[in-house]
Design a protein around this motif. Structure first.
Motif, PDB file in Angstrom:
ATOM      1  N   LYS A  23       0.823  -1.211   0.000  1.00  0.00           N
ATOM      2  CA  LYS A  23       0.000   0.000   0.000  1.00  0.00           C
ATOM      3  C   LYS A  23       0.858   1.263   0.000  1.00  0.00           C
ATOM      4  O   LYS A  23       0.402   2.325  -0.351  1.00  0.00           O
ATOM      5  N   ASP A  57       2.089   6.885  -1.392  1.00  0.00           N
ATOM      6  CA  ASP A  57       0.856   6.248  -0.935  1.00  0.00           C
ATOM      7  C   ASP A  57       0.167   5.684  -2.169  1.00  0.00           C
ATOM      8  O   ASP A  57      -0.423   6.422  -2.961  1.00  0.00           O
ATOM      9  N   THR A  59      -2.439   3.952  -2.472  1.00  0.00           N
ATOM     10  CA  THR A  59      -3.887   3.769  -2.386  1.00  0.00           C
ATOM     11  C   THR A  59      -4.644   4.934  -3.010  1.00  0.00           C
ATOM     12  O   THR A  59      -5.853   4.862  -3.161  1.00  0.00           O
TER      13      THR A  59
END
Length: 177
Positions: A23, A57, A59
């Motif tokens: 992630k 990041d 995500t």
């Protein structure tokens, strides 16, 4: 300015991050003005002006980059520099944790326990006939294992990082070696 040596509108960084299901991705990069002579990912930079660590990041959704916002990666991740994030946001790599432990063990062993044993011998021998027992116990039983553990952690951290022992590009060349 994040990179004061990079000027003009044509400066950019481009790379891919392989998908492995993580992630977040921790990235370390360096740049310089000397061409390394190879585009290989393992090519050495002869001299670098700056290095940074960033977290991606993975995500986040992909959004178009505008001049007012930071560039996004092909996965939609926005880089954040380590100096803007708190130290809790950036976990240390395993070999970096070993380096920290190496430093702590060696500092405590060399700067606390060894001088403590010497001071015990210096000042208690005039007051107690058993000063030598305390002295050797501190020096051998406490200081010795602490320093050996610190040295072993130093060697193990270099092995874990895949680096060369006592030899890197930042050392000073000694004419006597």
């Amino acid at each position: 300015m994040l990179f004061p040596q990079l000027t003009g509108d044509s400066s950019s960084f481009g790379y891919t991050i392989p998908s492995n299901g993580d992630k977040q991705q921790f990235v370390i990069f360096a740049y310089g003005t000397t061409n390394p002579g190879s585009s290989d990912v393992n090519a050495d930079l002869v001299q670098h002006f700056e290095y940074r660590t960033v977290y991606f990041d993975l995500t986040k959704n992909l959004t178009p980059a505008t001049p007012a916002t930071p560039a996004t990666t092909s996965s939609g991740a926005k880089p954040t520099t380590s100096h803007a994030a708190s130290s809790d946001d950036i976990p240390l790599l395993p070999y970096q944790r070993m380096i920290v432990a190496h430093a702590i063990f060696c500092v405590v062993g060399f700067l606390l326990f060894l001088p403590g044993g010497a001071l015990l011998a210096r000042y208690l021998r005039t007051y107690s006939p058993t000063w030598f027992t305390g002295h050797w116990a501190i020096q051998l039983v406490i200081s010795g294992p602490t320093i050996v553990a610190g040295a072993a952690l130093g060697v193990a951290s270099v092995n874990k990082a895949g680096a060369r022992h006592l030899d890197d590009s930042h050392k000073v060349n000694c004419p006597y070696s």
